[in-house]
Design a protein around this motif. Structure first.
Motif: not given
Length: 106
Positions: A21, A23-25
């Protein structure tokens, strides 16, 4: 006789070979990459540009099974800022591969 179908008391949870995963993206200046691997063993986590060229290797060593967190600060292997654009984070563990699209906005 068991049917092989999970019951409400026993929900089916598929085993995790590897999960990634990000993030942030989109991100600037840094992105967090959270990985999960099902068992201890060698792991490779790397960032590639849209052309498939290696930008930076974040991990290339054995890890215990479970969750681990890495950060990419948008720097290439030489320590220079990578330009704005689309990148691909790729995790390889136990013969399985997971990937995530990363968008760097400078």
């Amino acid at each position: 006789l068991q049917s092989g179908v999970p019951t409400a008391a026993e929900p089916f949870t598929p085993p995790v070979a590897c999960r990634l995963e990000a993030f942030p993206n989109p991100f600037n200046p840094a992105i967090t990459l959270r990985i999960e691997i099902g068992a201890a063993g060698p792991v490779r986590l790397a960032v590639f540009d849209i052309g498939g060229r290696l930008v930076r290797t974040l991990a290339s060593h054995p890890l215990e099974g479970g969750r681990h967190t890495f950060h990419w600060t948008g720097l290439n292997a030489a320590g220079r800022e990578a330009p704005s654009g689309i990148y691909l984070a790729r995790l390889v563990s136990a013969g399985e591969t997971a990937s995530a699209k990363l968008v760097l906005v400078r």
